[in-house]
Write a protein that holds these residues in place. Structure first.
Motif, PDB file in Angstrom:
ATOM      1  N   LEU A   1      32.670 -26.237  39.327  1.00  9.23           N
ATOM      2  CA  LEU A   1      32.424 -25.697  37.990  1.00  9.23           C
ATOM      3  C   LEU A   1      33.295 -24.483  37.727  1.00  9.23           C
ATOM      4  O   LEU A   1      33.947 -24.372  36.684  1.00  9.23           O
ATOM      5  CB  LEU A   1      30.946 -25.324  37.846  1.00  9.23           C
ATOM      6  CG  LEU A   1      30.514 -24.630  36.542  1.00  9.23           C
ATOM      7  CD1 LEU A   1      30.812 -25.523  35.346  1.00  9.23           C
ATOM      8  CD2 LEU A   1      29.039 -24.268  36.604  1.00  9.23           C
ATOM      9  N   CYS A   2      33.337 -23.560  38.679  1.00 12.26           N
ATOM     10  CA  CYS A   2      34.157 -22.358  38.502  1.00 12.26           C
ATOM     11  C   CYS A   2      35.636 -22.715  38.429  1.00 12.26           C
ATOM     12  O   CYS A   2      36.389 -22.145  37.641  1.00 12.26           O
ATOM     13  CB  CYS A   2      33.903 -21.377  39.650  1.00 12.26           C
ATOM     14  SG  CYS A   2      32.257 -20.638  39.636  1.00 12.26           S
TER      15      CYS A   2
ATOM     16  N   PHE B   1      36.838 -25.511  37.321  1.00 11.97           N
ATOM     17  CA  PHE B   1      37.073 -26.134  36.023  1.00 11.97           C
ATOM     18  C   PHE B   1      37.210 -25.080  34.938  1.00 11.97           C
ATOM     19  O   PHE B   1      38.141 -25.117  34.127  1.00 11.97           O
ATOM     20  CB  PHE B   1      35.905 -27.071  35.689  1.00 11.97           C
ATOM     21  CG  PHE B   1      35.944 -27.589  34.275  1.00 11.97           C
ATOM     22  CD1 PHE B   1      36.850 -28.569  33.902  1.00 11.97           C
ATOM     23  CD2 PHE B   1      35.084 -27.082  33.315  1.00 11.97           C
ATOM     24  CE1 PHE B   1      36.887 -29.041  32.601  1.00 11.97           C
ATOM     25  CE2 PHE B   1      35.116 -27.544  32.015  1.00 11.97           C
ATOM     26  CZ  PHE B   1      36.016 -28.520  31.667  1.00 11.97           C
ATOM     27  N   VAL B   2      36.292 -24.093  34.920  1.00 12.78           N
ATOM     28  CA  VAL B   2      36.369 -23.033  33.919  1.00 12.78           C
ATOM     29  C   VAL B   2      37.695 -22.290  34.035  1.00 12.78           C
ATOM     30  O   VAL B   2      38.377 -22.006  33.052  1.00 12.78           O
ATOM     31  CB  VAL B   2      35.179 -22.055  34.071  1.00 12.78           C
ATOM     32  CG1 VAL B   2      35.382 -20.832  33.172  1.00 12.78           C
ATOM     33  CG2 VAL B   2      33.873 -22.750  33.713  1.00 12.78           C
TER      34      VAL B   2
ATOM     35  N   GLN C   1      24.888 -22.419  35.257  1.00 14.81           N
ATOM     36  CA  GLN C   1      25.651 -23.334  34.407  1.00 14.81           C
ATOM     37  C   GLN C   1      25.876 -22.734  33.022  1.00 14.81           C
ATOM     38  O   GLN C   1      26.994 -22.755  32.483  1.00 14.81           O
ATOM     39  CB  GLN C   1      24.920 -24.670  34.287  1.00 14.81           C
ATOM     40  CG  GLN C   1      24.937 -25.514  35.539  1.00 14.81           C
ATOM     41  CD  GLN C   1      24.161 -26.808  35.370  1.00 14.81           C
ATOM     42  OE1 GLN C   1      23.445 -26.988  34.372  1.00 14.81           O
ATOM     43  NE2 GLN C   1      24.277 -27.711  36.321  1.00 14.81           N
ATOM     44  N   ASN C   2      24.808 -22.208  32.435  1.00 13.74           N
ATOM     45  CA  ASN C   2      24.920 -21.653  31.081  1.00 13.74           C
ATOM     46  C   ASN C   2      25.853 -20.444  31.043  1.00 13.74           C
ATOM     47  O   ASN C   2      26.673 -20.294  30.131  1.00 13.74           O
ATOM     48  CB  ASN C   2      23.538 -21.267  30.559  1.00 13.74           C
ATOM     49  CG  ASN C   2      22.694 -22.476  30.219  1.00 13.74           C
ATOM     50  OD1 ASN C   2      23.214 -23.547  29.928  1.00 13.74           O
ATOM     51  ND2 ASN C   2      21.390 -22.327  30.268  1.00 13.74           N
TER      52      ASN C   2
ATOM     53  N   ILE D   1      28.276 -19.530  33.276  1.00 12.30           N
ATOM     54  CA  ILE D   1      29.666 -19.828  33.628  1.00 12.30           C
ATOM     55  C   ILE D   1      30.354 -20.642  32.537  1.00 12.30           C
ATOM     56  O   ILE D   1      31.495 -20.363  32.158  1.00 12.30           O
ATOM     57  CB  ILE D   1      29.731 -20.541  34.988  1.00 12.30           C
ATOM     58  CG1 ILE D   1      29.287 -19.584  36.106  1.00 12.30           C
ATOM     59  CG2 ILE D   1      31.144 -21.045  35.272  1.00 12.30           C
ATOM     60  CD1 ILE D   1      29.144 -20.234  37.470  1.00 12.30           C
ATOM     61  N   TYR D   2      29.657 -21.650  32.008  1.00 12.96           N
ATOM     62  CA  TYR D   2      30.265 -22.434  30.937  1.00 12.96           C
ATOM     63  C   TYR D   2      30.470 -21.589  29.676  1.00 12.96           C
ATOM     64  O   TYR D   2      31.394 -21.832  28.892  1.00 12.96           O
ATOM     65  CB  TYR D   2      29.383 -23.638  30.594  1.00 12.96           C
ATOM     66  CG  TYR D   2      29.694 -24.869  31.393  1.00 12.96           C
ATOM     67  CD1 TYR D   2      30.986 -25.375  31.466  1.00 12.96           C
ATOM     68  CD2 TYR D   2      28.682 -25.555  32.071  1.00 12.96           C
ATOM     69  CE1 TYR D   2      31.275 -26.515  32.186  1.00 12.96           C
ATOM     70  CE2 TYR D   2      28.949 -26.693  32.810  1.00 12.96           C
ATOM     71  CZ  TYR D   2      30.254 -27.174  32.866  1.00 12.96           C
ATOM     72  OH  TYR D   2      30.542 -28.288  33.585  1.00 12.96           O
ATOM     73  N   GLY D   3      29.598 -20.603  29.456  1.00 11.01           N
ATOM     74  CA  GLY D   3      29.737 -19.760  28.273  1.00 11.01           C
ATOM     75  C   GLY D   3      30.723 -18.624  28.432  1.00 11.01           C
ATOM     76  O   GLY D   3      31.091 -17.972  27.449  1.00 11.01           O
TER      77      GLY D   3
ATOM     78  N   PRO E   1      32.985 -15.325  36.965  1.00  6.94           N
ATOM     79  CA  PRO E   1      32.301 -16.593  37.264  1.00  6.94           C
ATOM     80  C   PRO E   1      31.953 -16.743  38.745  1.00  6.94           C
ATOM     81  O   PRO E   1      30.879 -17.252  39.088  1.00  6.94           O
ATOM     82  CB  PRO E   1      33.313 -17.656  36.820  1.00  6.94           C
ATOM     83  CG  PRO E   1      34.200 -16.960  35.842  1.00  6.94           C
ATOM     84  CD  PRO E   1      34.301 -15.560  36.331  1.00  6.94           C
TER      85      PRO E   1
ATOM     86  N   GLU F   1      28.326 -17.221  40.471  1.00 10.41           N
ATOM     87  CA  GLU F   1      28.057 -18.369  41.337  1.00 10.41           C
ATOM     88  C   GLU F   1      27.503 -17.944  42.694  1.00 10.41           C
ATOM     89  O   GLU F   1      26.683 -18.645  43.294  1.00 10.41           O
ATOM     90  CB  GLU F   1      29.339 -19.179  41.519  1.00 10.41           C
ATOM     91  CG  GLU F   1      29.162 -20.502  42.239  1.00 10.41           C
ATOM     92  CD  GLU F   1      29.136 -20.343  43.742  1.00 10.41           C
ATOM     93  OE1 GLU F   1      28.385 -21.104  44.393  1.00 10.41           O
ATOM     94  OE2 GLU F   1      29.837 -19.475  44.261  1.00 10.41           O
TER      95      GLU F   1
END
Length: 434
Positions: A11-12, A14-15, A362-363, A365-367, A399, A403
């Motif tokens: 996830l990190c 990807f961001v 998730q919220n 890091i994605y934000g 991020p 995490e």
């Protein structure tokens, strides 16, 4: 557990891959101003901010309100330009001058086109405003009258009364708890503003942030131009320590409003605190995550006692407040308070769950990319990083630091910092407790 770690690593990654963080350059001017610069030529714009440790907490105990008025009059007249001249010249080149002021900081920011003629004209105004403010007597009297009228109106509003009482209850005699009163404003003199400016607006304590369409060499020239003729003083930037442990207290202020305003809190954390990320992520679960937070679920979703309920930490140079706030009908204040306190106690005693932590990460890091998706937002972060001496890699690290937070980190941090049995509670509204 290993699967979760792999997921968040991806996830990190990807961001980071879809939204690169800006590369921050840093140096000091010959006079000691700290400069933070991001070069970006995608837009023909330049954003500049200059901040000083000159917020409201730097007022003297017998001169409360001076810092705010000094800030307010900076761009209302210089030794060469009247406030009308300043406004007209900014409009002529399409530039915008704005201010920011809080307990720690006082500053001005400028947005201008990066084309040479417009940029130079706008920067000339900012330099003049920063380095040669006149604090005209007539303008001071006008602004004092405006502030007095504003304060008198504010004193009729429950939210203002609640915030004022809350600051006193949480911080006691510390400057973070001071609130400007009408009597404070009325006694401010022009010499008070001049003295405050000379003591707190020095090049040696200035933080300059630049974002946009100029080169490193141009940025260096701009930073020197904006700071070279600032006062040579510069009061110590350290504020007195905040008393962290407070006793339980409840303040009730009568008010005819149909709803009561409730604030609950204690001293929280400083910006540099090692517990910042565990508390940040944990608070997202408690009351900072909107409809996915525990407080919102218990108070609004399950019981319909408030339209909104929130919690947050306000990290400052010294520990700022941890605050829970809501509005509710007068007749259900007692029940709402019980639910909020019970929810907080359960949060502290039992901690967060793995599922809650996963969703929060998730919220957040994605934000995160939305926090730095404009020049103005990046400028704000540059000023923040510079003023509080945060790492230059702060935006890159954010991020990953989120995490890395574990359930244990959150539970230990909240138990160290928040004692539900020793908090200040302020209630402004009709006395209809049930």
């Amino acid at each position: 557990m290993r699967t979760n770690s792999i997921f968040f690593f991806l996830l990190c990654a990807f961001v980071g891959s879809v939204f690169a963080t800006p590369q921050i350059q840093h140096w000091q001017t010959p006079g000691g101003a700290r400069v933070y610069f991001v070069e970006d030529h995608n837009l023909p714009m330049l954003d500049v901010a200059v901040n000083f440790p000159a917020g409201s907490a730097y007022d003297a105990a017998d001169k409360i309100g001076v810092a705010g008025l000094t800030h307010g009059l900076l761009d209302l007249g210089t030794q060469e330009l009247s406030e009308d001249d300043i406004a007209r010249r900014l409009a002529d080149v399409g530039a915008r001058l704005a201010g920011n002021f809080d307990s720690d900081r006082s500053g001005l920011s400028l947005r201008t086109l990066s084309s040479a003629a417009e940029r130079e004209a706008a920067l000339a105004i900012l330099a003049d405003v920063l380095q040669h403010p006149a604090f005209p007597q007539a303008v001071l009297e006008r602004e004092k009258n405006r502030l007095v009228a504003s304060l008198r109106e504010a004193e009729t509003k429950p939210e203002f009364l609640a915030e004022r009482a809350f600051g006193r209850a949480v911080f006691g005699a510390h400057p973070y708890g001071w609130q400007t009163a009408v009597s404070d404003v009325e006694k401010v003199q022009r010499n008070d503003l001049l003295d405050f400016y000379r003591a707190h607006f020095a090049e040696s304590v200035a933080v300059v942030a630049l974002m946009g369409d100029v080169s490193r060499q141009q940025a260096e020239t701009i930073a020197r131009r904006l700071t070279a003729y600032l006062p040579q003083g510069g009061a110590a930037s350290a504020l007195p320590p905040v008393t962290m442990k407070i006793g339980a207290q409840e303040v009730r202020i009568p008010h005819p409003a149909s709803q009561s305003h409730i604030l609950i809190g204690v001293p929280g954390i400083a910006r540099s605190d090692a517990d910042y990320f565990p508390l940040y992520v944990g608070n997202y679960i408690l009351g900072g995550g909107g409809f996915v937070s525990r407080l919102m679920n218990e108070v609004r979703e399950k019981r319909g006692m408030a339209y909104s309920v929130y919690s947050y930490f306000m990290p400052l140079q010294q520990p700022g407040a941890f605050q829970i706030g809501l509005q509710t009908k007068n007749e259900q204040v007692g029940e709402a308070l019980h639910v909020v306190r019970e929810t907080l106690q359960g949060f502290i005693a039992k901690g967060v769950t793995t599922e809650e932590l996963r969703a929060a990460k998730q919220n957040i890091i994605y934000g995160f990319p939305l926090r730095i998706d404009s020049n103005g937002k990046i400028l704000d972060y540059l000023s923040l990083i510079g003023f509080y001496n945060l790492p230059l890699t702060y935006l890159d690290d954010f991020p990953q630091r989120v995490e890395q937070v574990t359930v244990g980190d959150i539970n230990r941090a909240f138990r160290r910092r928040i004692d539900p049995a020793a908090m200040a509670t302020v209630i402004v509204g009709a006395d209809e407790m049930k």
